[in-house]
Scaffold this active site. Structure first.
Site, short mmCIF file in Angstrom:
data_model
loop_
_atom_site.label_atom_id
_atom_site.label_comp_id
_atom_site.label_asym_id
_atom_site.label_seq_id
_atom_site.Cartn_x
_atom_site.Cartn_y
_atom_site.Cartn_z
N VAL A 1 0.84 -1.21 0.00
CA VAL A 1 0.00 0.00 0.00
C VAL A 1 0.87 1.26 0.00
O VAL A 1 0.59 2.22 -0.73
CB VAL A 1 -0.97 -0.01 1.20
CG1 VAL A 1 -1.82 1.26 1.21
CG2 VAL A 1 -1.87 -1.24 1.16
N GLU B 1 -10.38 6.13 5.92
CA GLU B 1 -11.21 5.52 4.87
C GLU B 1 -10.65 4.17 4.42
O GLU B 1 -11.39 3.22 4.17
CB GLU B 1 -11.27 6.48 3.67
CG GLU B 1 -12.12 5.99 2.52
CD GLU B 1 -13.59 5.85 2.89
OE1 GLU B 1 -14.25 6.86 3.10
OE2 GLU B 1 -14.06 4.69 3.00
N GLY C 1 -2.00 -13.91 -2.41
CA GLY C 1 -1.69 -12.75 -1.57
C GLY C 1 -2.91 -12.04 -1.02
O GLY C 1 -2.81 -10.93 -0.50
N LYS D 1 -13.57 -4.12 10.70
CA LYS D 1 -14.22 -3.17 9.78
C LYS D 1 -15.65 -2.90 10.23
O LYS D 1 -16.13 -1.76 10.18
CB LYS D 1 -14.17 -3.72 8.36
CG LYS D 1 -12.73 -3.87 7.84
CD LYS D 1 -12.66 -4.77 6.62
CE LYS D 1 -11.23 -5.01 6.19
NZ LYS D 1 -11.10 -6.10 5.22
N GLY E 1 -5.69 -4.54 -1.88
CA GLY E 1 -4.80 -4.43 -3.04
C GLY E 1 -4.21 -3.04 -3.14
O GLY E 1 -4.71 -2.07 -2.56
N1 HSE Z 1 -7.34 -9.56 4.15
C1 HSE Z 1 -8.28 -8.54 3.86
C2 HSE Z 1 -9.36 -9.15 2.98
C3 HSE Z 1 -7.69 -7.40 3.11
O1 HSE Z 1 -9.22 -10.28 2.56
O2 HSE Z 1 -10.34 -8.48 2.72
C4 HSE Z 1 -7.65 -6.07 3.72
O3 HSE Z 1 -8.37 -5.84 4.85
#
Ligand code: HSE
Length: 444
Positions: free
Chosen positions: A23, A139, A197, A215, A314
């Site tokens: 990132v 965000e 990944g 989240k 990503g």
């Molecule tokens: N590992 C998380 C996912 C990615 O698979 O959504 C970022 O939070």
């Protein structure tokens, strides 16, 4: 005719980037690739002055020679030539947390993608902002490139929120989609997700629902007020999902998805937040969100339903969200941290006293029983359902091979406490080879 603009000197906004993983490098690339668009859209020029990472010499495919280098992320946050601290390391403690906390202590603007930190230490971060006058933007912590926080906190600010829900973990959505499309087992697809990944460094964060819960805690705070209450989330991951469950759910008219859901309790006592594999009707748009895509669905009064779908992880999608936050600060936009003006003493997103409340809400459930294949078993199962007055909507037996059989049952809506009692009684039957698998139907 409009007067021609004469060029006026523009000031700089100096950025310090802590973390040069996927990132961090994505943010450097985006700032450079889209420099013209960014300059046209904000009154300040964005300039990276310093970066921080564990290893100064690793080749990351970007030229770092114009930036000061700090091996200590906290020191980067304190630098006089850094106005905005951009934290892209992660973690509730350690270098990532240090960068955020040091930046806020210095009264600076901090942009972070650190969902665990915001979800688990949100109250502390809010206090630091109150004390030192800085600002925090996050965000990128929720659903990657989807502007879920801005959508909810700014775009839907006029609404009374009825529910917020989402596919918040791309790895789990990828695994469930692949299992169904390619008739593959869970472990096999998990290995592929790791190779691609998608999965977190510790895949249990993905498949046990922790990442989605981080989240959800943030979304729930923004939707319903207060600060994130991660500890209050009811959590179940996807390790127990069998291919047969996904296939039969589909035959019954549902898609099996790992959702995070937050909605006020029917009793009015606080907000229930949960992450679990659930069945959603195939007619619901979220059922069509596949592969590693994320989606956030908000129901509000008077807006009705809003769904945002996009890439939840990503380099590009996450960098897009990070730079949007930097641009907000550059434009002088600084909304209340979690939406509500007063957080201290305000209602927590979940009322702890209400956590035991399970009897009130009513839901349909989908069951998979693995039972002995012998006469009388269906009668035994039916007797339990009859004793507990739980009404069956559909029942199907499959794969009976003379020794074991699968029985799938969809039950009508009933209070959760009643369905829990049935699960216990079914589990105690002698014919039961495995503990029953049970999923709620989430109408959204
Ligand atoms: N590992 C998380 C996912 C990615 O698979 O959504 C970022 O939070």
């Amino acid at each position: 005719m409009a007067a021609a603009h004469t060029s006026t000197a523009r000031s700089e906004l100096r950025l310090g980037i802590a973390g040069l993983g996927t990132v961090g490098v994505g943010v450097l690339r985006l700032l450079s690739d889209n420099a013209a668009e960014l300059a046209a859209r904000a009154p300040l020029d964005l300039r990276v002055t310093a970066v921080s990472a564990r290893d100064a010499n690793r080749d990351r495919g970007v030229d770092l020679s114009a930036y000061a280098f700090e091996s200590d992320a906290g020191a980067l946050a304190r630098r006089d030539d850094v106005d905005v601290v951009v934290e892209l390391i992660g973690g509730t403690t350690g270098a990532g947390a240090d960068a955020v906390i040091e930046g806020l202590r210095a009264g600076k603007a901090v942009v972070t993608a650190n969902k665990a930190l915001v979800a688990e230490r949100g109250a502390e971060l809010a206090r630091l902002i109150d004390e030192h006058g800085g600002a925090l933007y996050y965000e990128a912590a929720v659903a990657g490139g989807i502007p879920a926080i801005k959508g909810l906190r700014e775009g839907l600010v006029a609404n009374r929120i009825v529910s917020v829900a989402g596919i918040l973990n791309g790895t789990c959505n990828f695994i469930l989609t692949k299992m169904k499309d390619e008739q593959r087992a869970f472990d096999d697809v998990l290995a592929e997700a790791q190779a691609l990944g998608y999965a977190e460094a510790d895949p249990s964060f993905d498949i046990d629902g922790v990442d989605a819960a981080h989240k959800l805690a943030i979304l729930s705070a923004v939707a319903f007020g207060g600060v994130p209450d991660f500890a209050a989330i009811e959590l179940e991951g996807i390790r127990g999902v069998a291919l047969a469950d996904i296939e039969m759910a589909e035959e019954f008219g549902f898609s099996l998805k790992l959702l995070g859901v937050a909605k006020p309790r029917a009793s009015g006592a606080g907000v229930r937040q949960y992450v679990a594999p659930v069945l959603v009707p195939l007619s619901n748009p979220i059922a069509g969100v596949h592969d590693s895509f994320n989606a956030v669905v908000v129901r509000g009064e008077p807006v009705d339903e809003v769904m945002m779908r996009g890439r939840g992880a990503g380099e590009g999608p996450t960098a897009s969200a990070v730079v949007a936050d930097i641009m907000d600060f550059a434009r002088g936009i600084n909304p209340p941290l979690f939406g509500a003006l007063a957080l201290a003493g305000g209602a927590s997103s979940t009322d702890g006293a209400a956590m035991g409340e399970t009897g009130g809400a009513s839901e349909r459930r989908f069951w998979r029983l693995v039972v002995d294949d012998r006469p009388g078993v269906i009668a035994e199962v039916s007797q339990v359902l009859s004793d507990q007055a739980l009404s069956v909507e559909k029942i199907v037996q499959k794969d009976a091979d003379g020794s074991r059989a699968h029985v799938f049952i969809l039950t009508h809506a009933a209070p959760r406490a009643k369905a829990d009692g049935v699960a216990q009684a079914l589990g105690a039957l002698n014919c039961m080879i495995e503990a029953p698998a049970v999923y709620s139907v989430e109408a959204l």
